[in-house]
Write a protein that holds these residues in place. Structure first.
Motif, PDB file in Angstrom:
ATOM      1  N   ALA A 169       1.413  20.878 -10.117  1.00 28.92           N
ATOM      2  CA  ALA A 169       1.335  19.751  -9.194  1.00 28.92           C
ATOM      3  C   ALA A 169      -0.100  19.354  -8.878  1.00 28.92           C
ATOM      4  N   HIS A 170      -1.019  20.314  -8.931  1.00 27.35           N
ATOM      5  CA  HIS A 170      -2.401  20.072  -8.541  1.00 27.35           C
ATOM      6  C   HIS A 170      -3.303  20.426  -9.722  1.00 27.35           C
ATOM      7  N   TRP A 171      -4.116  19.458 -10.143  1.00 27.48           N
ATOM      8  CA  TRP A 171      -4.904  19.615 -11.359  1.00 27.48           C
ATOM      9  C   TRP A 171      -6.394  19.472 -11.075  1.00 27.48           C
ATOM     10  N   LEU A 194       0.833  -1.191   0.000  1.00 29.95           N
ATOM     11  CA  LEU A 194       0.000   0.000   0.000  1.00 29.95           C
ATOM     12  C   LEU A 194       0.866   1.238   0.000  1.00 29.95           C
ATOM     13  N   ALA A 195       0.418   2.281  -0.709  1.00 32.12           N
ATOM     14  CA  ALA A 195       1.105   3.576  -0.642  1.00 32.12           C
ATOM     15  C   ALA A 195       0.107   4.669  -0.953  1.00 32.12           C
ATOM     16  N   TRP A 196       0.219   5.796  -0.225  1.00 31.04           N
ATOM     17  CA  TRP A 196      -0.648   6.947  -0.468  1.00 31.04           C
ATOM     18  C   TRP A 196       0.107   7.969  -1.320  1.00 31.04           C
ATOM     19  N   VAL A 197      -0.487   8.328  -2.458  1.00 27.34           N
ATOM     20  CA  VAL A 197       0.171   9.281  -3.341  1.00 27.34           C
ATOM     21  C   VAL A 197      -0.884  10.204  -3.941  1.00 27.34           C
ATOM     22  N   ALA A 219       6.721  14.680  -6.384  1.00 25.39           N
ATOM     23  CA  ALA A 219       6.262  13.985  -5.178  1.00 25.39           C
ATOM     24  C   ALA A 219       4.749  13.800  -5.166  1.00 25.39           C
ATOM     25  N   GLU A 220       4.004  14.707  -5.805  1.00 28.56           N
ATOM     26  CA  GLU A 220       2.541  14.635  -5.796  1.00 28.56           C
ATOM     27  C   GLU A 220       1.982  13.609  -6.781  1.00 28.56           C
TER      28      GLU A 220
END
Length: 368
Positions: free
Chosen positions: A249-251, A5-8, A187-188
């Motif tokens: 980074a944020h879309w 598991l990983a949160w990305v 990183a995001e």
């Protein structure tokens, strides 16, 4: 076996797949107002400007036919031309490579710039294309920096093979885009995925090739605009949609559905968009498959990046030679010194290679 598991970036990566996680921004609705199609006469003028009837031939080929080259994108930097393209060897997935040229015809491979990540959502896939290239038609072609860095957007996936579902979109950056060294992944990442709560129906299975422009005209009120094709579960249909950002980074997804779609409900593809600014119009080059014979490149025009009029005349590039007899598709088109260069992926008797068509016959051009 223990599941990894990983949160990305608001997406849960589960055993190599994608699962939804934290809330996402609401989709921005398309602006109100009528769609005013681009006039037929203007569409014809664009076609006459961008057509490339002279096939120069193969410009880059793998050492063996079981290796694949794909997805060209071209930019100018430091007085040279550079080509980003992807390579895939048997049993693996996409890695992004870099080549250099002084004349747009003869290319020298330099090395890998987006290798396999080794783990996570993009472990086996890294299909990158140049972001923030000067979109002005006949302009500099320069790769533009943001925040002191140069960028590529890429499709990534956790499974080996040729574009296995699911695929998502990430970004990577460097301060030296002319060097054959790995770019750093954001990183995001992934910045967009089919598992996110705001994913629209047309992109519910996989996200494919993306292109990002910096819109200095402020057409939509956002500085960065991304176009990409997504695939739905219904007949595995592919269409082209939009997202916007202020920081890369944020879309935020833009519009309730796609902006370029052909043969809805059928297993047809509209994909690999590239955007240029031609006078007061935007032009999108993209490829089509399964809604006309063969695989081919075509274009659409828009006054506002949202409403697109699709060209219905002759294809810009289509199969005609032994080396592109199966597919001639996935465009990157530019104009330099009065000549239009149309780079594309060709599939034929040499395997999957990179090829070039031009507006003038350059086949007798000597090597530098």
């Amino acid at each position: 076996m223990t599941r990894r598991l990983a949160w990305v970036a608001g997406t849960l990566i589960l055993a190599g797949g994608l699962a939804t996680a934290e809330p996402r921004p609401a989709v921005i609705p398309f602006p109100a107002g009528p769609d005013r199609p681009v006039a037929a006469a203007e569409m014809q003028r664009v076609y006459d400007e961008v057509k490339t009837p002279f096939k120069y031939g193969v410009i880059l080929r793998p050492e063996t036919k079981d290796e694949l080259f794909d997805c060209p994108s071209v930019f100018r930097f430091g007085g040279h031309w550079y080509l980003l393209y992807v390579a895939m060897k048997p049993g693996a997935g996409y890695e992004t490579h870099l080549a250099r040229s002084d004349d747009l015809l003869h290319w020298t491979p330099l090395g890998t710039v987006l290798p396999f990540s080794g783990s996570g959502w993009d472990q086996w896939q890294g299909d990158g294309g140049a972001a923030l290239v000067d979109p002005t038609w006949g302009g500099s072609g320069e790769l533009q920096a943001f925040d002191g860095r140069y960028w590529i957007s890429y499709l990534g996936g956790a499974q080996p093979g040729y574009e296995p579902d699911p695929l998502a979109i990430g970004l990577a950056w460097t301060r030296a885009p002319d060097e054959p060294a790995p770019w750093r992944r954001l990183a995001e990442n992934p910045v967009l995925s089919p598992a996110q709560a705001d994913a629209r129906a047309f992109e519910s299975v996989t996200l494919y090739k993306s292109t990002i422009i910096r819109d200095r005209t402020g057409t939509l009120g956002w500085p960065f605009v991304m176009f990409y094709n997504g695939k739905t579960a219904l007949n595995r249909h592919e269409a082209i949609g939009m997202a916007v950002s202020r920081d890369l980074a944020h879309w935020v997804r833009y519009g309730a559905g796609p902006v370029v779609d052909n043969a809805p409900g059928q297993p047809a593809i509209s994909g690999d968009p590239q955007i240029v600014r031609m006078g007061d119009r935007w032009v999108m080059f993209y490829y089509g498959f399964r809604w006309r014979p063969q695989a081919f490149d075509t274009f659409a025009c828009s006054p506002d990046l949202v409403h697109w009029t699709r060209w219905t005349g002759p294809n810009l590039v289509e199969p005609s030679e032994p080396w592109d007899q199966t597919f001639a598709h996935k465009p990157w088109v530019l104009k330099h010194d009065g000549v239009v260069y149309h780079f594309y992926c060709a599939v034929g008797d040499e395997g999957r290679v990179l090829a070039l068509a031009t507006s003038k016959d350059l086949r007798a051009a000597p090597a530098p």
